[in-house]
Design a protein around this motif. Structure first.
Motif, PDB file in Angstrom:
ATOM      1  N   VAL A   1       0.807  -1.271   0.110  1.00 44.81           N
ATOM      2  CA  VAL A   1       0.024   0.058   0.272  1.00 44.81           C
ATOM      3  C   VAL A   1       0.597   1.328  -0.177  1.00 44.81           C
ATOM      4  O   VAL A   1       0.124   2.298  -0.058  1.00 44.81           O
ATOM      5  N   LYS A   2       1.952   0.877   0.119  1.00 48.41           N
ATOM      6  CA  LYS A   2       2.943   2.262   0.295  1.00 48.41           C
ATOM      7  C   LYS A   2       3.877   2.241  -0.956  1.00 48.41           C
ATOM      8  O   LYS A   2       4.855   3.325  -1.069  1.00 48.41           O
ATOM      9  N   ALA A   3       3.796   1.281  -1.612  1.00 49.16           N
ATOM     10  CA  ALA A   3       4.442   1.139  -3.034  1.00 49.16           C
ATOM     11  C   ALA A   3       4.809   2.822  -4.189  1.00 49.16           C
ATOM     12  O   ALA A   3       5.472   2.732  -5.065  1.00 49.16           O
ATOM     13  N   ASN A   4       3.282   2.845  -4.158  1.00 55.19           N
ATOM     14  CA  ASN A   4       3.102   3.884  -4.499  1.00 55.19           C
ATOM     15  C   ASN A   4       1.734   5.071  -4.473  1.00 55.19           C
ATOM     16  O   ASN A   4       1.237   4.519  -3.128  1.00 55.19           O
ATOM     17  N   LYS A   5       1.722   5.993  -4.696  1.00 52.53           N
ATOM     18  CA  LYS A   5       0.810   7.591  -3.924  1.00 52.53           C
ATOM     19  C   LYS A   5      -0.622   6.611  -4.340  1.00 52.53           C
ATOM     20  O   LYS A   5      -1.652   6.648  -3.521  1.00 52.53           O
TER      21      LYS A   5
ATOM     22  N   LYS B   1      -3.795   6.802 -14.944  1.00 53.57           N
ATOM     23  CA  LYS B   1      -3.837   5.638 -16.022  1.00 53.57           C
ATOM     24  C   LYS B   1      -2.707   4.902 -15.537  1.00 53.57           C
ATOM     25  O   LYS B   1      -2.329   4.702 -14.392  1.00 53.57           O
ATOM     26  N   PRO B   2      -3.130   3.816 -15.930  1.00 51.55           N
ATOM     27  CA  PRO B   2      -2.463   2.279 -14.393  1.00 51.55           C
ATOM     28  C   PRO B   2      -0.799   2.281 -15.095  1.00 51.55           C
ATOM     29  O   PRO B   2      -0.149   1.332 -13.746  1.00 51.55           O
ATOM     30  N   ASP B   3      -0.160   3.043 -15.324  1.00 52.80           N
ATOM     31  CA  ASP B   3       1.400   3.315 -15.725  1.00 52.80           C
ATOM     32  C   ASP B   3       1.658   4.016 -13.504  1.00 52.80           C
ATOM     33  O   ASP B   3       2.767   4.857 -13.651  1.00 52.80           O
ATOM     34  N   VAL B   4       0.251   4.970 -13.765  1.00 56.61           N
ATOM     35  CA  VAL B   4       0.088   5.928 -12.379  1.00 56.61           C
ATOM     36  C   VAL B   4       0.685   5.460 -11.189  1.00 56.61           C
ATOM     37  O   VAL B   4       0.478   6.014 -10.243  1.00 56.61           O
ATOM     38  N   TYR B   5      -0.418   4.681 -10.743  1.00 55.39           N
ATOM     39  CA  TYR B   5      -1.033   3.701 -10.073  1.00 55.39           C
ATOM     40  C   TYR B   5      -0.954   2.198  -9.862  1.00 55.39           C
ATOM     41  O   TYR B   5      -0.155   1.484 -10.858  1.00 55.39           O
ATOM     42  N   SER B   6      -0.489   1.623  -8.633  1.00 55.41           N
ATOM     43  CA  SER B   6       0.230   0.517  -8.869  1.00 55.41           C
ATOM     44  C   SER B   6      -1.789  -0.669  -7.891  1.00 55.41           C
ATOM     45  O   SER B   6      -2.694   0.281  -7.283  1.00 55.41           O
TER      46      SER B   6
END
Length: 155
Positions: free
Chosen positions: A46-50, A80-85
């Protein structure tokens, strides 16, 4: 911690579960507690991405309507999917169950901003409708496409 992002305390009361549902959840959670290692792994995830989404399916092919709605809202705001996990809970039954225990939230999808649990589909829809999602994204350094469109209209 369960966090409901609504504007009024009256809305916060709506987050409370009925005694029957609460009893069912408590009994099922006590029989399938999150193991320490899985809890640690989820905490890292949950901390791996904004923005992190636990969903059924993948962003390109959601496998339930609620997961699809969350992805559509994120796309509407320009994410877009490359902005979030995104994590497909259908690929891992232990993750599917343990994420519910981790967040103390009984349903999938689940959305996290900067490691903090935001809510599920219903919460994200409400935040989108009342404009709060634009502000929450701004707090984590993401400019909503809706905000950019508003600024262009003013020019």
């Amino acid at each position: 911690n369960l966090r409901c992002l609504f504007n009024t305390t009256a809305s916060l009361r709506q987050c409370k579960l009925s005694p029957t549902l609460s009893s069912l959840l408590t009994s099922s959670l006590s029989t399938s507690s999150t193991t320490g290692s899985m809890h640690d792994k989820i905490a890292e995830m949950v901390k791996a991405n904004k923005v992190v989404v636990f969903m059924k399916g993948v962003p390109e092919e959601p496998r339930c309507g609620f997961s699809n709605a969350v992805i559509k809202i994120l796309e509407f705001h320009g994410l877009k999917p490359d902005v979030y996990s995104a994590h497909n809970v259908l690929d891992n039954e232990q993750l599917r169950q343990d994420i519910k225990t981790f967040s103390d939230w009984p349903t999938i999808p689940q959305v996290y901003f900067n490691g903090e649990f935001i809510g599920g589909c219903d919460v994200l829809i409400k935040m989108h409708q009342n404009g709060e999602l634009i502000e929450e994204l701004k707090k984590i350094g993401i400019k909503s496409a809706l905000l950019a469109a508003q600024e262009e209209k003013k020019e």
